[in-house]
Structure formats: C-alpha cells, structure tokens
Design a protein around this motif. Structure first.
Motif, PDB file in Angstrom:
ATOM      1  N   ALA A 164       0.830  -1.212   0.000  1.00 24.61           N
ATOM      2  CA  ALA A 164       0.000   0.000   0.000  1.00 24.61           C
ATOM      3  C   ALA A 164       0.861   1.257   0.000  1.00 24.61           C
ATOM      4  O   ALA A 164       0.531   2.245  -0.676  1.00 24.61           O
ATOM      5  CB  ALA A 164      -0.921  -0.011   1.219  1.00 24.61           C
ATOM      6  N   ILE A 165       1.964   1.233   0.733  1.00 29.52           N
ATOM      7  CA  ILE A 165       2.859   2.397   0.768  1.00 29.52           C
ATOM      8  C   ILE A 165       3.652   2.486  -0.521  1.00 29.52           C
ATOM      9  O   ILE A 165       3.840   3.574  -1.088  1.00 29.52           O
ATOM     10  CB  ILE A 165       3.808   2.316   1.984  1.00 29.52           C
ATOM     11  N   VAL A 166       4.111   1.335  -1.029  1.00 29.07           N
ATOM     12  CA  VAL A 166       4.867   1.317  -2.283  1.00 29.07           C
ATOM     13  C   VAL A 166       4.032   1.876  -3.425  1.00 29.07           C
ATOM     14  O   VAL A 166       4.528   2.638  -4.269  1.00 29.07           O
ATOM     15  CB  VAL A 166       5.331  -0.118  -2.598  1.00 29.07           C
ATOM     16  N   ALA A 167       2.750   1.544  -3.456  1.00 29.31           N
ATOM     17  CA  ALA A 167       1.883   2.021  -4.536  1.00 29.31           C
ATOM     18  C   ALA A 167       1.760   3.533  -4.551  1.00 29.31           C
ATOM     19  O   ALA A 167       1.602   4.139  -5.616  1.00 29.31           O
ATOM     20  CB  ALA A 167       0.498   1.379  -4.399  1.00 29.31           C
ATOM     21  N   LEU A 168       1.838   4.148  -3.397  1.00 28.71           N
ATOM     22  CA  LEU A 168       1.731   5.602  -3.308  1.00 28.71           C
ATOM     23  C   LEU A 168       3.063   6.301  -3.546  1.00 28.71           C
ATOM     24  O   LEU A 168       3.105   7.517  -3.761  1.00 28.71           O
ATOM     25  CB  LEU A 168       1.197   6.006  -1.929  1.00 28.71           C
ATOM     26  N   ASN A 169       4.158   5.524  -3.501  1.00 32.93           N
ATOM     27  CA  ASN A 169       5.504   6.092  -3.615  1.00 32.93           C
ATOM     28  C   ASN A 169       6.348   5.250  -4.578  1.00 32.93           C
ATOM     29  O   ASN A 169       7.361   4.654  -4.188  1.00 32.93           O
ATOM     30  CB  ASN A 169       6.166   6.130  -2.229  1.00 32.93           C
ATOM     31  N   PRO A 170       5.952   5.173  -5.857  1.00 33.93           N
ATOM     32  CA  PRO A 170       6.616   4.257  -6.799  1.00 33.93           C
ATOM     33  C   PRO A 170       8.079   4.601  -7.063  1.00 33.93           C
ATOM     34  O   PRO A 170       8.850   3.729  -7.478  1.00 33.93           O
ATOM     35  CB  PRO A 170       5.765   4.397  -8.065  1.00 33.93           C
ATOM     36  N   ASP A 171       8.474   5.854  -6.813  1.00 33.80           N
ATOM     37  CA  ASP A 171       9.857   6.249  -7.111  1.00 33.80           C
ATOM     38  C   ASP A 171      10.766   6.185  -5.889  1.00 33.80           C
ATOM     39  O   ASP A 171      11.966   6.474  -5.992  1.00 33.80           O
ATOM     40  CB  ASP A 171       9.873   7.678  -7.674  1.00 33.80           C
ATOM     41  N   ALA A 172      10.212   5.818  -4.744  1.00 33.28           N
ATOM     42  CA  ALA A 172      11.004   5.772  -3.516  1.00 33.28           C
ATOM     43  C   ALA A 172      11.569   4.376  -3.300  1.00 33.28           C
ATOM     44  O   ALA A 172      10.976   3.371  -3.701  1.00 33.28           O
ATOM     45  CB  ALA A 172      10.141   6.180  -2.327  1.00 33.28           C
ATOM     46  N   THR A 173      12.729   4.329  -2.649  1.00 33.60           N
ATOM     47  CA  THR A 173      13.309   3.050  -2.239  1.00 33.60           C
ATOM     48  C   THR A 173      12.977   2.858  -0.761  1.00 33.60           C
ATOM     49  O   THR A 173      13.651   3.370   0.124  1.00 33.60           O
ATOM     50  CB  THR A 173      14.830   3.037  -2.445  1.00 33.60           C
ATOM     51  N   LEU A 174      11.908   2.149  -0.524  1.00 33.08           N
ATOM     52  CA  LEU A 174      11.393   1.997   0.837  1.00 33.08           C
ATOM     53  C   LEU A 174      12.042   0.792   1.515  1.00 33.08           C
ATOM     54  O   LEU A 174      12.127  -0.289   0.913  1.00 33.08           O
ATOM     55  CB  LEU A 174       9.869   1.828   0.808  1.00 33.08           C
ATOM     56  N   PRO A 175      12.511   0.931   2.740  1.00 36.27           N
ATOM     57  CA  PRO A 175      13.168  -0.185   3.420  1.00 36.27           C
ATOM     58  C   PRO A 175      12.167  -1.242   3.863  1.00 36.27           C
ATOM     59  O   PRO A 175      10.969  -0.984   3.984  1.00 36.27           O
ATOM     60  CB  PRO A 175      13.819   0.491   4.633  1.00 36.27           C
ATOM     61  N   SER A 176      12.671  -2.412   4.134  1.00 31.62           N
ATOM     62  CA  SER A 176      11.819  -3.497   4.620  1.00 31.62           C
ATOM     63  C   SER A 176      11.656  -3.456   6.137  1.00 31.62           C
ATOM     64  O   SER A 176      10.957  -4.292   6.702  1.00 31.62           O
ATOM     65  CB  SER A 176      12.413  -4.852   4.215  1.00 31.62           C
ATOM     66  N   GLY A 177      12.292  -2.484   6.771  1.00 34.33           N
ATOM     67  CA  GLY A 177      12.281  -2.401   8.225  1.00 34.33           C
ATOM     68  C   GLY A 177      10.893  -2.172   8.791  1.00 34.33           C
ATOM     69  O   GLY A 177       9.975  -1.668   8.123  1.00 34.33           O
ATOM     70  N   ALA A 178      10.755  -2.519  10.052  1.00 35.89           N
ATOM     71  CA  ALA A 178       9.481  -2.348  10.755  1.00 35.89           C
ATOM     72  C   ALA A 178       9.186  -0.875  10.987  1.00 35.89           C
ATOM     73  O   ALA A 178      10.088  -0.068  11.225  1.00 35.89           O
ATOM     74  CB  ALA A 178       9.528  -3.087  12.090  1.00 35.89           C
ATOM     75  N   ILE A 179       7.908  -0.537  10.916  1.00 32.02           N
ATOM     76  CA  ILE A 179       7.457   0.828  11.193  1.00 32.02           C
ATOM     77  C   ILE A 179       7.303   1.013  12.701  1.00 32.02           C
ATOM     78  O   ILE A 179       6.703   0.185  13.387  1.00 32.02           O
ATOM     79  CB  ILE A 179       6.098   1.100  10.511  1.00 32.02           C
ATOM     80  N   THR A 180       7.836   2.119  13.213  1.00 32.42           N
ATOM     81  CA  THR A 180       7.522   2.546  14.575  1.00 32.42           C
ATOM     82  C   THR A 180       6.652   3.790  14.468  1.00 32.42           C
ATOM     83  O   THR A 180       7.122   4.862  14.082  1.00 32.42           O
ATOM     84  CB  THR A 180       8.794   2.867  15.383  1.00 32.42           C
ATOM     85  N   ALA A 181       5.377   3.628  14.755  1.00 37.73           N
ATOM     86  CA  ALA A 181       4.420   4.738  14.688  1.00 37.73           C
ATOM     87  C   ALA A 181       4.293   5.346  16.083  1.00 37.73           C
ATOM     88  O   ALA A 181       3.858   4.688  17.022  1.00 37.73           O
ATOM     89  CB  ALA A 181       3.070   4.244  14.195  1.00 37.73           C
ATOM     90  N   VAL A 182       4.681   6.611  16.206  1.00 36.05           N
ATOM     91  CA  VAL A 182       4.727   7.281  17.510  1.00 36.05           C
ATOM     92  C   VAL A 182       3.471   8.126  17.697  1.00 36.05           C
ATOM     93  O   VAL A 182       3.130   8.951  16.850  1.00 36.05           O
ATOM     94  CB  VAL A 182       5.976   8.179  17.628  1.00 36.05           C
TER      95      VAL A 182
END
Length: 365
Positions: A164-182
């Motif tokens: 879902a995040i990749v689809a909104l940001n096709p040109d970004a290199t998104l890491p596989s790391g876990a999200i920490t939502a603060v």
C-alpha cells in the motif's frame, strides 16, 4: 466563510476595547499601554495550562505582553490539552489552552474559576496544520493517503515496503524495516484532531471515535509534542504526528486531498477553517468550530487543528477577569496573531473570525 453565530450586534475594535495598541517601532507586535493616566496599569499573575501545540506561540505572546505590561506575570505550562481542561475545570488555571473544544459533558459541569452558575466559552486563538513527520532510512519524500495513514497507526501496516505504501511512492526506495508509529501518550487535542481526520476521511480503516486518548496499543507512546518529535528524531524508520511548528528538520509526508498529494501550509489550514461551520447548540459566545475534514480541494489542508483559549464567561475574581480579558484579547488580536505566525508558523484568524472572537472577549467579566 460559514461562521454565522455572532456574540454581539457590533464588534468593537479590539485594541481600543482592551486599551492595548501596537507600537509601530515594536517589530514583535507587542501590546502597549495607552499612557492614559485614567487607565490603571495592569498587574497580577495569570496562570494558563494546556496544549503543547501552543507552546512556541505562548512563549512569544507572553514575552510581548509582559514587556508592555511589566507588572503582569503570565505563566503557561504546556502539559497538554486534556491536562489544561482538567486544570481549568478544577480552578487550578485561569484559562486553558486546548486543541479541542470543551465537550458537552464538560460544559454541563462546574468551573472552579468561574462565577457560580456561569459557564466557560471556547475562543479560537491558534490555527495550525498537523504535520505527519517521519524519519525513514533513505527516504526524503513520502506520500500517504488517509487509509494508508490510518492502517499505519492502527497497526495493520507494519513495514515500510508494504504494497500500500509502495503504490503511493513508486519512485522511492522503501526499506523493509518495521514501522515505529509514535503517538501521544498523554490526553492530547492534537490526537483528537488527528483521529478525527482519520475517522472522517478513512472510516473503513479507522473505526474508533475521535478522542484525546490514542485508542490503540500499537506503536510507541510519547509525552507531549516534544516527546513525539524526540522519539521520531531519535528512532529508526519512525513516523508520528505533531503541530507543524515543531517539525524542524524531520521529513514531512504529503497527504492526499482529492486527487493530489499536498504539503501542509498555513494558508491551506486557514482555508479549511474558513469553510467550516460552528458547532451547533452552543452559547452565543462559544466559538467551537466543526472542521471540514472531507474537502477534496487540493488548496486546502484538512489535517488541521484549531486551538482554543478556554475562559470563563464570568469570573469569580474580577482581577483575574481583567487579566484574562487583556491577555486573551491580545493573543487573538491581529498583532498577537502576527506574532504567532512569525514564531510558530500559525495561520492568522480570518478577519471575520477575528471580529467574532473580539466580540466574545468583550463580554468577559
């Protein structure tokens, strides 16, 4: 402008009404005494507690007001909106700063600083975007829609390379790391505005009601605006929400409005407030705003908060009433709003809303 309920048939110019004016030579827009010998100088101590979002603006407002009124001491403790309302209700504070207006249940109760059988009123004094801040390894720009944002904070999306995040940001290199939502760990009007936005725009993903208390156990809690910013800054692959004045050097996501991804701006936040109606069923001087979160106009930024000064309509202590009327009158005035814009990037009240707030302040006694 949809604000329709007026507190008085005529609006008196605020600076004259409060015997405060701005010195042309004072770059900070500090209120100045009139010099009229028949007008007693203000003196005393005024205590406010509340929203951390107002922190930077309050520091600037207090400095300007105390410079012009050296016998007055203003104390503002940014403990959070919930703590501010509780302190005001108990009488521990003469006014509260709150990113959410008093609830119907709160209005039905008693207020410690107010005269018997009188009520409190909500006065908009600070308009600001809420920034979605992030610190993601290798990512400088981020687009998010409301559904994806809701799923990040409710714990449904857990990694940055989620489809879902990749689809909104096709040109970004998104890491596989876990999200920490603060999120805020304290009762927070910023949280209430953030969850109100998610509930209105993405109700299928965010099923909880808007509230000062963050509703999920997922993510990481942090105390106050400064705590959220610190946690996002010092963490890895983090995201949070905070008053935009505190975003600093962190990345700030664009949110989807209509068919476009938009950055926050003070102008975009102000446009939402300008097009929003008042909450129905309130007293004439209670100016609580029902924000239009569902706008599809990309010139608007619907993830916005209106922060209020909550005051008594009538005070038990006349001296406190005088100080409240003067100080809140100053921060809501064009000069005070200019100070907030400069110090905190806030959006000034529109002329119509400013007039309405001025008229309500005139009725405080």
């Amino acid at each position: 402008m949809k604000l329709k309920r007026y507190a008085a048939p005529a609006v008196i110019a605020l600076t004259a009404a409060l015997a405060l004016s701005a010195c042309a030579s004072n770059e900070g827009g500090a209120p100045a005494s009139t010099g009229d010998a028949d007008t007693p100088a203000l003196s005393g101590t005024l205590t406010g507690i509340g929203a951390s979002s107002q922190g930077s603006a309050q520091e600037a407002w207090i400095a300007a007001f105390q410079t012009a009124n050296p016998d007055v001491t203003i104390n503002y403790d940014p403990q959070g909106s919930g703590a501010g309302r509780e302190s005001f209700i108990s009488g521990a504070a003469a006014f509260a700063g709150s990113d959410s207006a008093l609830s119907d249940d709160e209005l039905a109760g008693e207020f410690g600083s107010c005269a018997p059988d009188t009520k409190a009123i909500d006065l908009p004094v600070y308009i600001s975007p809420i920034a979605v801040v992030f610190n993601i390894e290798g990512v400088d720009e981020l687009n998010l829609d409301a559904v994806t944002l809701a799923n990040i904070f409710n714990g449904s999306i857990t990694t940055w390379n989620d489809p879902a995040i990749v689809a909104l940001n096709p040109d970004a290199t998104l890491p596989s790391g876990a999200i920490t939502a603060v999120h805020r760990s304290d009762d927070s009007g910023t949280t209430k505005n953030f969850t109100d936005y998610l509930g209105k725009v993405a109700p299928e993903a965010w099923t909880e009601k808007a509230a000062d208390t963050f509703p999920f156990q997922s993510g990481e809690g942090a105390q106050g605006t400064s705590g959220v910013i610190q946690a996002v800054t010092n963490g890895v692959n983090t995201i949070g929400y905070a008053d935009a004045s505190k975003a600093g050097d962190l990345g700030v996501a664009k949110i989807k409005v209509g068919d476009e991804f938009v950055e926050y701006t003070a102008e975009g936040a102000a446009a939402v407030v300008e097009g929003s109606p008042l909450v129905e069923g309130r007293e004439a001087n209670d100016i609580a705003i029902a924000l239009d979160r569902e706008t599809t106009d990309p010139t608007h930024y619907p993830l916005v908060l209106v922060s209020y000064a909550i005051v008594c309509q009538e005070y038990a202590d006349a001296a406190q009433a005088e100080l409240v009327k003067a100080y809140i009158g100053y921060i809501a005035s064009p000069d005070g709003q200019a100070v907030a814009a400069e110090s905190a990037g806030a959006a000034p009240l529109s002329s119509a809303l400013s007039d309405q707030v001025a008229a309500a302040i005139e009725t405080i006694k």
